[in-house]
Design an enzyme around this catalytic site. Structure first.
Site, short mmCIF file in Angstrom:
data_model
loop_
_atom_site.label_atom_id
_atom_site.label_comp_id
_atom_site.label_asym_id
_atom_site.label_seq_id
_atom_site.Cartn_x
_atom_site.Cartn_y
_atom_site.Cartn_z
N LYS A 82 47.50 44.69 50.32
CA LYS A 82 46.31 45.63 50.33
C LYS A 82 46.44 46.27 51.56
O LYS A 82 45.41 46.03 52.50
CB LYS A 82 44.99 44.74 50.01
CG LYS A 82 45.17 44.22 48.59
CD LYS A 82 43.56 43.69 48.14
CE LYS A 82 43.54 43.19 46.88
NZ LYS A 82 44.37 42.14 46.54
N VAL A 83 47.39 46.88 52.13
CA VAL A 83 47.39 47.39 53.56
C VAL A 83 46.42 48.43 53.76
O VAL A 83 46.16 49.10 52.95
CB VAL A 83 48.88 48.15 53.63
CG1 VAL A 83 49.20 48.39 55.10
CG2 VAL A 83 50.02 47.24 53.15
N PRO A 203 44.84 43.54 37.19
CA PRO A 203 44.69 41.88 37.17
C PRO A 203 43.27 41.69 36.77
O PRO A 203 42.36 42.47 36.56
CB PRO A 203 44.65 41.86 38.99
CG PRO A 203 44.32 43.20 39.41
CD PRO A 203 44.38 44.33 38.13
N ALA A 207 41.10 34.13 34.19
CA ALA A 207 40.26 33.26 35.10
C ALA A 207 38.98 34.20 35.31
O ALA A 207 37.86 33.79 35.64
CB ALA A 207 40.97 32.96 36.39
N GLN A 208 38.94 35.51 35.65
CA GLN A 208 38.20 36.52 35.89
C GLN A 208 37.51 37.03 34.69
O GLN A 208 36.56 37.79 34.63
CB GLN A 208 38.36 37.46 36.75
CG GLN A 208 39.14 37.03 38.06
CD GLN A 208 39.64 38.22 38.94
OE1 GLN A 208 38.99 39.16 39.12
NE2 GLN A 208 40.97 38.11 39.43
N SER A 211 40.33 40.72 29.11
CA SER A 211 41.07 40.25 28.03
C SER A 211 42.30 41.24 27.99
O SER A 211 42.40 42.35 28.26
CB SER A 211 40.21 40.48 26.86
OG SER A 211 40.74 41.70 25.97
N ARG A 227 46.02 32.55 37.94
CA ARG A 227 45.27 31.25 37.39
C ARG A 227 45.43 30.66 36.01
O ARG A 227 45.69 29.62 36.04
CB ARG A 227 43.73 31.13 37.94
CG ARG A 227 43.56 30.83 39.39
CD ARG A 227 42.39 31.15 40.01
NE ARG A 227 41.74 32.37 39.79
CZ ARG A 227 40.85 33.00 40.01
NH1 ARG A 227 39.58 32.19 40.67
NH2 ARG A 227 40.23 34.35 39.81
#
Ligand code: BMP
Length: 250
Positions: A82-83, A203, A207-208, A211, A227
């Site tokens: 994430k520059v 992403p 885990a977050q 779906s 995860r």
């Protein structure tokens, strides 16, 4: 990515993230990461690295060997750094990651083009590598930045920040944009603005709460999963289950 995804028949990208490891556990981290990568490789098309491995292992001490392993297994390697700095610093960051063999880096569009992102794109063009830009992150607080209503500096027209970033990503020639799988409605809007040319990397599956089906149906091209796979009782089986689910939903 398209070629790899076709060869592997997979749209899944493994996020090779491990939680914080104490000093003793760190000794085994490289072996652990390598073994997980080995197990999951047949089921994914790429692997995404983050600070979870670059901080404890270092790039050239440990992560580079994992990048080489990924390449030997037919995967591309993406550095999720994430520059987010001035051009001179961004150039150094991108050069180090590309030097270690990374195929693409992820950068933050909030820094803007001139003396911000442009130097990264210049390095990428010189080395024939990729740049992927954030457009709307997967966590709740993303609304405070990416979700703001802003007045475009060039046109003076009011727009949502994430739509402005999506338009600019297309204009700048980004190789992809990141949009959370947790916000399929944003994926849909961004896909509309971007067209089919620039793939969406999503992403947040598992885990977050995102779906597979919702993200792909909304227009995501690749799903980044950490995860849900890394902490599964059998990571290979979990990765294969996700791969099949994604192939069916495409
Ligand atoms: P997980 O599947 O364990 O939630 O991991 C998601 C990975 O994607 C993490 O490396 C995280 O830093 C990254 N990521 C994200 O979750 N949301 C974003 O909006 C952008 C990310 O890079």
């Amino acid at each position: 990515m398209e070629e790899n995804s076709k060869n592997k028949q997979s749209s899944i990208i493994l996020a090779l993230d491990f939680p914080f490891q104490g000093r003793l556990e760190r000794e085994n981290l490289l072996a652990k990461a390598s073994s997980l990568l080995d197990m999951v490789s047949p089921h994914v098309c790429a692997v995404k690295f983050n600070h979870h491995l670059t901080l404890p292992l270092g790039i050239f001490g440990g992560v580079q060997s994992l990048v080489e392993q990924a390449h030997r297994s037919g995967l591309l390697a993406i550095m999720d750094c994430k520059v987010n700095d001035i051009g001179a610093t961004n150039t150094a960051i991108a050069e180090y990651y590309y030097d270690a063999g990374f195929d693409a880096v992820i950068a933050n569009p909030f820094v803007g083009w001139e003396e911000g992102l442009k130097p990264i794109f210049d390095v990428a063009a010189k080395r024939q590598r990729g740049v992927i830009l954030l457009a709307y992150m997967s966590h709740k607080g993303a609304v405070e930045g990416y979700g703001q209503t802003v007045r475009d500096a060039e046109t003076g027209i009011e727009t949502r920040q994430y739509l402005a970033f999506a338009r600019k990503a297309g204009k700048w020639g980004a190789d992809g944009v990141v949009v959370g799988a947790t916000v399929p409605e944003k994926i849909r809007e961004i896909r509309f603005v971007l067209g089919e040319e620039v793939p969406i990397y999503a992403p947040g599956v598992g885990a977050q709460g995102g779906s597979v089906e919702a993200a792909l149906k909304a227009g995501a091209r690749f799903l980044i999963v950490g995860r849900e796979i890394v902490h599964a009782a059998d990571p290979a089986v979990k990765a294969e289950t996700l791969r099949q689910k994604a192939e069916l939903a495409k």
